[in-house]
Write an enzyme that holds these catalytic residues in place. Structure first.
Site, PDB file in Angstrom:
ATOM      1  N   PRO A 159       5.377  -1.513  -8.377  1.00 16.72           N
ATOM      2  CA  PRO A 159       4.174  -2.280  -8.402  1.00 16.72           C
ATOM      3  C   PRO A 159       3.329  -1.722  -7.602  1.00 16.72           C
ATOM      4  O   PRO A 159       3.342  -1.197  -6.372  1.00 16.72           O
ATOM      5  CB  PRO A 159       4.586  -3.687  -7.616  1.00 16.72           C
ATOM      6  CG  PRO A 159       6.189  -3.576  -6.845  1.00 16.72           C
ATOM      7  CD  PRO A 159       6.590  -2.185  -7.535  1.00 16.72           C
ATOM      8  N   LEU A 160       1.836  -1.448  -7.980  1.00 19.02           N
ATOM      9  CA  LEU A 160       0.847  -0.887  -7.426  1.00 19.02           C
ATOM     10  C   LEU A 160      -0.256  -1.716  -7.676  1.00 19.02           C
ATOM     11  O   LEU A 160      -0.871  -1.668  -8.807  1.00 19.02           O
ATOM     12  CB  LEU A 160       0.822   0.685  -7.709  1.00 19.02           C
ATOM     13  CG  LEU A 160       1.960   1.496  -7.603  1.00 19.02           C
ATOM     14  CD1 LEU A 160       1.829   2.832  -8.392  1.00 19.02           C
ATOM     15  CD2 LEU A 160       1.881   2.056  -5.997  1.00 19.02           C
ATOM     16  N   SER A 161      -0.623  -2.256  -6.780  1.00 10.99           N
ATOM     17  CA  SER A 161      -1.994  -3.136  -6.819  1.00 10.99           C
ATOM     18  C   SER A 161      -3.173  -2.226  -7.242  1.00 10.99           C
ATOM     19  O   SER A 161      -3.343  -1.264  -6.702  1.00 10.99           O
ATOM     20  CB  SER A 161      -2.285  -3.670  -5.266  1.00 10.99           C
ATOM     21  OG  SER A 161      -3.078  -4.860  -5.434  1.00 10.99           O
ATOM     22  N   GLN A 192       5.521  -9.471  -9.889  1.00  6.81           N
ATOM     23  CA  GLN A 192       5.535  -9.568  -8.283  1.00  6.81           C
ATOM     24  C   GLN A 192       4.692 -10.751  -7.636  1.00  6.81           C
ATOM     25  O   GLN A 192       3.566 -10.857  -8.286  1.00  6.81           O
ATOM     26  CB  GLN A 192       5.383  -8.158  -7.727  1.00  6.81           C
ATOM     27  CG  GLN A 192       5.935  -8.285  -6.225  1.00  6.81           C
ATOM     28  CD  GLN A 192       5.458  -7.105  -5.599  1.00  6.81           C
ATOM     29  OE1 GLN A 192       4.066  -6.743  -5.486  1.00  6.81           O
ATOM     30  NE2 GLN A 192       6.367  -6.433  -4.593  1.00  6.81           N
ATOM     31  N   CYS A 213       4.153  -5.559   1.962  1.00  2.00           N
ATOM     32  CA  CYS A 213       2.542  -5.039   1.948  1.00  2.00           C
ATOM     33  C   CYS A 213       2.241  -5.074   3.400  1.00  2.00           C
ATOM     34  O   CYS A 213       2.307  -6.173   3.926  1.00  2.00           O
ATOM     35  CB  CYS A 213       1.765  -6.094   1.089  1.00  2.00           C
ATOM     36  SG  CYS A 213      -0.118  -5.615   0.853  1.00  2.00           S
ATOM     37  N   LYS A 232      11.249  -7.026  -2.377  1.00  2.00           N
ATOM     38  CA  LYS A 232      10.844  -5.762  -1.985  1.00  2.00           C
ATOM     39  C   LYS A 232      10.423  -5.493  -0.616  1.00  2.00           C
ATOM     40  O   LYS A 232       9.241  -6.496  -0.148  1.00  2.00           O
ATOM     41  CB  LYS A 232       9.786  -5.052  -3.121  1.00  2.00           C
ATOM     42  CG  LYS A 232       9.329  -3.582  -2.748  1.00  2.00           C
ATOM     43  CD  LYS A 232       8.463  -3.115  -3.834  1.00  2.00           C
ATOM     44  CE  LYS A 232       7.897  -1.633  -3.574  1.00  2.00           C
ATOM     45  NZ  LYS A 232       7.021  -1.821  -2.802  1.00  2.00           N
ATOM     46  N   ASN A 236      12.800   3.325  -2.148  1.00  2.99           N
ATOM     47  CA  ASN A 236      11.621   3.591  -2.261  1.00  2.99           C
ATOM     48  C   ASN A 236      10.924   4.179  -1.028  1.00  2.99           C
ATOM     49  O   ASN A 236      11.274   4.310   0.018  1.00  2.99           O
ATOM     50  CB  ASN A 236      10.948   2.371  -2.643  1.00  2.99           C
ATOM     51  CG  ASN A 236       9.458   2.379  -2.541  1.00  2.99           C
ATOM     52  OD1 ASN A 236       8.838   1.663  -2.046  1.00  2.99           O
ATOM     53  ND2 ASN A 236       8.907   3.303  -3.649  1.00  2.99           N
ATOM     54  N   ARG A 270       3.631   6.103  -5.495  1.00  6.04           N
ATOM     55  CA  ARG A 270       2.317   7.241  -5.558  1.00  6.04           C
ATOM     56  C   ARG A 270       2.623   8.189  -6.583  1.00  6.04           C
ATOM     57  O   ARG A 270       1.619   8.724  -6.956  1.00  6.04           O
ATOM     58  CB  ARG A 270       1.790   7.664  -4.291  1.00  6.04           C
ATOM     59  CG  ARG A 270       1.299   6.487  -3.439  1.00  6.04           C
ATOM     60  CD  ARG A 270       1.009   6.650  -1.872  1.00  6.04           C
ATOM     61  NE  ARG A 270       2.311   7.073  -1.282  1.00  6.04           N
ATOM     62  CZ  ARG A 270       2.576   7.657  -0.236  1.00  6.04           C
ATOM     63  NH1 ARG A 270       1.384   7.773   0.559  1.00  6.04           N
ATOM     64  NH2 ARG A 270       3.764   7.868   0.532  1.00  6.04           N
TER      65      ARG A 270
HETATM   66  C1  LIG Z   1      -2.281   1.762  -4.136  1.00 11.20           C
HETATM   67  C2  LIG Z   1      -1.078   1.111  -3.833  1.00 11.20           C
HETATM   68  C3  LIG Z   1      -0.701  -0.046  -4.158  1.00 11.20           C
HETATM   69  C4  LIG Z   1       0.277  -0.719  -3.931  1.00 11.20           C
HETATM   70  N1  LIG Z   1       0.564  -2.070  -4.307  1.00 11.20           N
HETATM   71  C5  LIG Z   1       1.730  -2.545  -3.914  1.00 11.20           C
HETATM   72  C6  LIG Z   1       1.974  -3.942  -4.568  1.00 11.20           C
HETATM   73  O1  LIG Z   1       1.042  -4.484  -5.385  1.00 11.20           O
HETATM   74  N2  LIG Z   1       3.261  -4.338  -4.448  1.00 11.20           N
HETATM   75  C7  LIG Z   1       4.152  -3.723  -3.524  1.00 11.20           C
HETATM   76  O2  LIG Z   1       5.258  -4.130  -3.352  1.00 11.20           O
HETATM   77  N3  LIG Z   1       3.867  -2.573  -3.126  1.00 11.20           N
HETATM   78  C8  LIG Z   1       2.662  -2.051  -3.430  1.00 11.20           C
HETATM   79  N4  LIG Z   1       2.571  -0.798  -2.863  1.00 11.20           N
HETATM   80  C9  LIG Z   1       3.723   0.110  -2.298  1.00 11.20           C
HETATM   81  C10 LIG Z   1       4.271   1.040  -3.249  1.00 11.20           C
HETATM   82  O3  LIG Z   1       5.048   0.297  -4.260  1.00 11.20           O
HETATM   83  C11 LIG Z   1       5.393   1.898  -2.268  1.00 11.20           C
HETATM   84  O4  LIG Z   1       6.517   0.811  -1.681  1.00 11.20           O
HETATM   85  C12 LIG Z   1       4.858   2.826  -1.597  1.00 11.20           C
HETATM   86  O5  LIG Z   1       3.760   3.375  -2.022  1.00 11.20           O
HETATM   87  C13 LIG Z   1       5.820   3.793  -0.936  1.00 11.20           C
HETATM   88  O6  LIG Z   1       6.218   4.484  -1.874  1.00 11.20           O
HETATM   89  P1  LIG Z   1       5.688   6.046  -2.045  1.00 11.20           P
HETATM   90  O7  LIG Z   1       5.893   6.838  -0.878  1.00 11.20           O
HETATM   91  O8  LIG Z   1       6.696   6.897  -3.262  1.00 11.20           O
HETATM   92  O9  LIG Z   1       4.369   6.108  -2.462  1.00 11.20           O
HETATM   93  C14 LIG Z   1       1.330  -0.234  -3.065  1.00 11.20           C
HETATM   94  C15 LIG Z   1       0.922   1.186  -2.701  1.00 11.20           C
HETATM   95  C16 LIG Z   1      -0.232   1.980  -3.210  1.00 11.20           C
HETATM   96  C17 LIG Z   1      -0.331   3.245  -2.579  1.00 11.20           C
END
Ligand SMILES: Cc1cc2nc3c(=O)[nH]c(=O)nc-3n(C[C@H](O)[C@H](O)[C@H](O)COP(=O)(O)O)c2cc1C
Length: 354
Positions: free
Chosen positions: A31-33, A85, A115, A154, A215, A240
């Site tokens: 999930p990525l906001s 989520q 978060c 998560k 993750n 990311r």
């Molecule tokens: C732009 C952005 C938005 C995110 N939104 C959420 C979200 O809505 N829910 C969530 O559980 N994690 C969110 N995350 C966290 C990611 O899902 C993930 O846990 C985190 O980026 C670590 O993984 P990475 O190192 O591969 O990026 C967000 C991260 C980024 C960068």
């Protein structure tokens, strides 16, 4: 060159079982906001048809008072497997929101307990739940009671380096009824900085019976394989690394299933994908979608001649046609150069600060 060990392949050959729900892929789209809306998920799904996708996080208090489905909670009719989520700190609101999510078609409900953003933590949601494990337990219990689909969590490894409590926390989540846990190997204090500490994920895997998803820092097929080998996790979640690169989940899934590495998409293929992404966002959200597309477009514009110039232009597009024009011109320029003269490897995906 990366090889898939027979051991790893055998270990991951079975479907991922989240309670009674089975997923035919061990690679999940995080999930990525502001990113993983229905349009983005359609693109990821094209390359990773079996993978679990997550909506952006949805505020349960907002749902309680407005009682109207926000656009970020919309899922396609046949979008499977999909998790919605939710975030909040109130078990009753979350239980209610979970029911709405199931009506919308969620195969699982995921609760955000990771978060780091102040706006969320100061209201008791996201990673602040790591500091209130009893509340987190009550949330999981309430949501499990309110819906028939599996409930997952998560989270991160702790609040800061002095408060790494993921082992106790994960045990509590399992005991409260969570059917899967995704662990982002960073503390809240780390934000997105510094390497993810996969060693904590390995330790969580050792003590739980439910699936554990790793993750943090999964930016390539190689990283995914290393992480799975190192942690013993049941799957990996890409975050990311998918921004501007919706091919990643499919690439990893393909490798885990076949041991073959797909060739990276050419810069032209990536720009064609960007073009489609822009158009789809415009169709789905109108001009608001175009404004949201700006950041996506800049993430796609990497790893080819004059990419920086294109990034600059796409970051300020005023309307969809302007964006299409810039991308078409860049594609024409790359075609004139000839694919053979272009680098086909995407630039290493660097963490994007948000
Ligand atoms: C732009 C952005 C938005 C995110 N939104 C959420 C979200 O809505 N829910 C969530 O559980 N994690 C969110 N995350 C966290 C990611 O899902 C993930 O846990 C985190 O980026 C670590 O993984 P990475 O190192 O591969 O990026 C967000 C991260 C980024 C960068």
């Amino acid at each position: 060159m990366i090889t898939l060990s027979a051991q790893l392949r055998d270990r991951l050959a079975q479907p991922l079982k989240i309670g009674q729900f089975e997923v035919k892929s061990r690679v999940l789209q995080a999930p990525l906001s502001g990113v993983t809306d229905l349009v983005f998920r359609r693109l990821v799904r094209r390359f990773a048809p079996d993978s679990m996708m997550y909506t952006e996080m949805v505020n349960a208090t907002g749902l309680h008072y407005v009682k109207e489905l926000p656009k970020i909670m919309e899922v396609d009719d046949n979008e499977r497997p999909i998790s919605i989520q939710l975030f909040d700190c109130r078990p009753d609101f979350l239980a209610e929101a979970a029911q709405m999510a199931v009506e919308e078609g969620a195969d699982t409900i995921d609760i955000n307990m990771g978060c780091p953003v102040n706006k969320i933590t100061k209201n008791g949601g996201g990673s602040s739940l790591l500091r209130q494990p009893e509340v987190a337990e009550a949330i999981v219990r309430a949501v499990v009671e309110s819906v028939k689909v599996p409930v997952t969590v998560k989270t991160r490894i702790g609040w800061n380096d002095n408060e790494i409590n993921i082992l106790d926390f994960a045990r509590r989540m399992e005991a409260a009824g969570a059917q899967m846990i995704t662990v982002h190997g960073r503390t809240r204090a780390q934000g997105y900085n510094g390497p993810a500490k996969w060693e904590w994920i390995a330790r969580v895997k050792e003590i739980l019976s439910i699936p554990v998803i790793a993750n943090g820092d999964i930016f390539s097929v190689e990283a995914a394989v290393n992480c799975l080998e190192f942690t013993g996790a049941d799957g990996v979640m890409c975050s990311r690394g998918t921004m501007g690169y919706p091919f990643l989940v499919g690439e990893i899934d393909h490798f885990l299933k076949t041991g073959e590495k797909k060739p990276a998409p050419s810069p032209i293929a990536r720009l064609q994908c960007a073009r489609e992404h822009l158009w789809m966002l415009y169709e789905y959200k109108g001009d608001r979608g175009v404004r949201q597309a700006r950041k996506h477009m800049t993430w796609y514009s990497k790893g080819f001649p004059n990419a920086a110039e294109l990034r600059g232009k796409l970051s300020v597009i005023e309307n969809v046609h302007q964006g299409m024009e810039y991308i078409d011109a860049a594609i024409a320029e790359l075609m004139a150069l000839g694919e053979a003269n272009l680098t086909t490897d995407a630039e290493p995906m660097e963490p994007v600060l948000v």
